[in-house]
Design a protein around this motif. Structure first.
Motif, PDB file in Angstrom:
ATOM      1  N   ASP A 193       0.839  -1.183   0.000  1.00  0.00           N
ATOM      2  CA  ASP A 193       0.000   0.000   0.000  1.00  0.00           C
ATOM      3  C   ASP A 193       0.881   1.243   0.000  1.00  0.00           C
ATOM      4  O   ASP A 193       2.082   1.179   0.241  1.00  0.00           O
ATOM      5  N   GLY A 194       0.241   2.378  -0.243  1.00  0.00           N
ATOM      6  CA  GLY A 194       0.971   3.632  -0.270  1.00  0.00           C
ATOM      7  C   GLY A 194       1.746   3.907   1.002  1.00  0.00           C
ATOM      8  O   GLY A 194       2.872   4.404   0.960  1.00  0.00           O
ATOM      9  N   ASP A 195       1.184   3.556   2.157  1.00  0.00           N
ATOM     10  CA  ASP A 195       1.912   3.801   3.405  1.00  0.00           C
ATOM     11  C   ASP A 195       3.130   2.903   3.538  1.00  0.00           C
ATOM     12  O   ASP A 195       4.153   3.302   4.086  1.00  0.00           O
ATOM     13  N   GLU A 196       3.071   1.702   2.982  1.00  0.00           N
ATOM     14  CA  GLU A 196       4.242   0.821   2.986  1.00  0.00           C
ATOM     15  C   GLU A 196       5.326   1.376   2.058  1.00  0.00           C
ATOM     16  O   GLU A 196       6.510   1.329   2.377  1.00  0.00           O
ATOM     17  N   LEU A 197       4.913   1.897   0.906  1.00  0.00           N
ATOM     18  CA  LEU A 197       5.869   2.519  -0.009  1.00  0.00           C
ATOM     19  C   LEU A 197       6.485   3.752   0.643  1.00  0.00           C
ATOM     20  O   LEU A 197       7.688   3.999   0.497  1.00  0.00           O
ATOM     21  N   LEU A 198       5.693   4.507   1.389  1.00  0.00           N
ATOM     22  CA  LEU A 198       6.238   5.659   2.112  1.00  0.00           C
ATOM     23  C   LEU A 198       7.348   5.215   3.055  1.00  0.00           C
ATOM     24  O   LEU A 198       8.409   5.838   3.122  1.00  0.00           O
ATOM     25  N   ASP A 199       7.138   4.127   3.776  1.00  0.00           N
ATOM     26  CA  ASP A 199       8.184   3.602   4.661  1.00  0.00           C
ATOM     27  C   ASP A 199       9.450   3.267   3.883  1.00  0.00           C
ATOM     28  O   ASP A 199      10.564   3.557   4.327  1.00  0.00           O
ATOM     29  N   LEU A 200       9.294   2.648   2.709  1.00  0.00           N
ATOM     30  CA  LEU A 200      10.450   2.290   1.882  1.00  0.00           C
ATOM     31  C   LEU A 200      11.162   3.538   1.366  1.00  0.00           C
ATOM     32  O   LEU A 200      12.403   3.588   1.334  1.00  0.00           O
TER      33      LEU A 200
END
Length: 120
Positions: free
Chosen positions: A60-67
């Motif tokens: 999800d977008g929040d996981e990509l933000l973490d990356l």
């Protein structure tokens, strides 16, 4: 003119959004997946802002933000979450990521205005 990394798995939305941002004077690099976005971020010169779909395959977008935050080259990159499916403002990690104007009314114009504010 901002250098924009646009991540959306829906080809039609990605293309329409990219065209609108280009008409607005921005240089847009697109990615269809989180992995492609990370590759683009590593291979291209620094971006001014990233526009992420909240609902991506495999992350999800929040996981990509973490990356993105874990990568030194993109750790400070301003991020705008943008989704054709969102019916209201969304908050992740305690950040206000969008207002209702990004998901109702004239969403592409509002996204363009947000990018203009972030890139100046």
């Amino acid at each position: 003119m901002a250098r924009v990394l646009l991540i959306d798995d829906d080809a039609e939305i990605r293309e329409t959004t990219a065209i609108r941002l280009q008409i607005g004077g921005h240089h847009v690099i697109t990615a269809a997946s989180p992995q492609e976005a990370l590759t683009m971020a590593a291979e291209h010169p620094r971006f001014d802002v990233a526009v992420l779909d909240l609902h991506l395959p495999r992350a999800d977008g929040d996981e990509l933000l973490d990356l993105l935050r874990a990568n030194r080259a993109t750790a400070g990159l301003p991020v705008v979450f943008y989704s054709a499916n969102a019916s209201h403002a969304t908050s992740v990690h305690g950040l206000s990521l969008a207002d209702t104007g990004l998901t109702s009314g004239r969403p592409l114009n509002n996204l363009l205005a947000t990018i203009n504010c972030l890139s100046h």
